[in-house]
Motif scaffolding. Sequence first.
Motif, short mmCIF file in Angstrom:
data_model
loop_
_atom_site.label_atom_id
_atom_site.label_comp_id
_atom_site.label_asym_id
_atom_site.label_seq_id
_atom_site.Cartn_x
_atom_site.Cartn_y
_atom_site.Cartn_z
N LEU A 40 0.87 -1.17 0.00
CA LEU A 40 0.00 0.00 0.00
C LEU A 40 0.91 1.22 0.00
O LEU A 40 1.73 1.39 0.90
N ARG A 42 1.13 5.52 -0.52
CA ARG A 42 0.35 6.76 -0.45
C ARG A 42 1.29 7.92 -0.71
O ARG A 42 2.28 8.07 -0.01
N MET A 62 -7.88 -2.64 4.59
CA MET A 62 -7.12 -1.39 4.60
C MET A 62 -8.09 -0.28 4.22
O MET A 62 -8.77 -0.38 3.19
N ARG A 63 -8.14 0.77 5.05
CA ARG A 63 -9.03 1.87 4.71
C ARG A 63 -8.46 3.19 5.22
O ARG A 63 -7.79 3.24 6.25
N PRO A 64 -8.73 4.26 4.46
CA PRO A 64 -8.22 5.57 4.86
C PRO A 64 -8.99 6.11 6.06
O PRO A 64 -10.18 5.84 6.23
N ARG A 65 -8.29 6.84 6.89
CA ARG A 65 -8.87 7.53 8.04
C ARG A 65 -8.39 8.97 7.99
O ARG A 65 -7.43 9.28 7.28
N ILE A 69 -3.90 5.68 7.67
CA ILE A 69 -4.47 4.46 7.11
C ILE A 69 -4.69 3.46 8.24
O ILE A 69 -3.81 3.22 9.06
N GLU A 70 -5.87 2.88 8.27
CA GLU A 70 -6.17 1.82 9.24
C GLU A 70 -6.01 0.48 8.54
O GLU A 70 -6.55 0.27 7.46
N VAL A 71 -5.27 -0.41 9.16
CA VAL A 71 -5.09 -1.77 8.64
C VAL A 71 -5.46 -2.73 9.75
O VAL A 71 -4.95 -2.64 10.86
#
Length: 85
Positions: A40, A42, A62-65, A69-71
């Motif tokens: 990942l 960025r 995996m998602r943006p915060r 990034i939260e994994v």
Amino acid sequence: MSPDDLSRAWAKQAQLDAERGVIACRMCRCRAGLDETTTLWRDGVLVFALCDRCAQSHDVLMRPRADGIEVSARQRTPLLIGGRP
């Protein structure tokens, strides 16, 4: 070292390793080629890397915060360290 310090240190080393074509898995810490990992990135910076073996045995989200990034991962199968893939 705090968890944030460790995370920054991993990212710095991972960036240097990626330039040489290898990545250290964020979960099991084994080294693998870029073609054997899920990465990942960025803004041109490596944020997270996962070897194929860990990816096969975990459901990874995996998602943006707002603050990064939260994994998160949930183990699907037993992880055998030192065993055959």
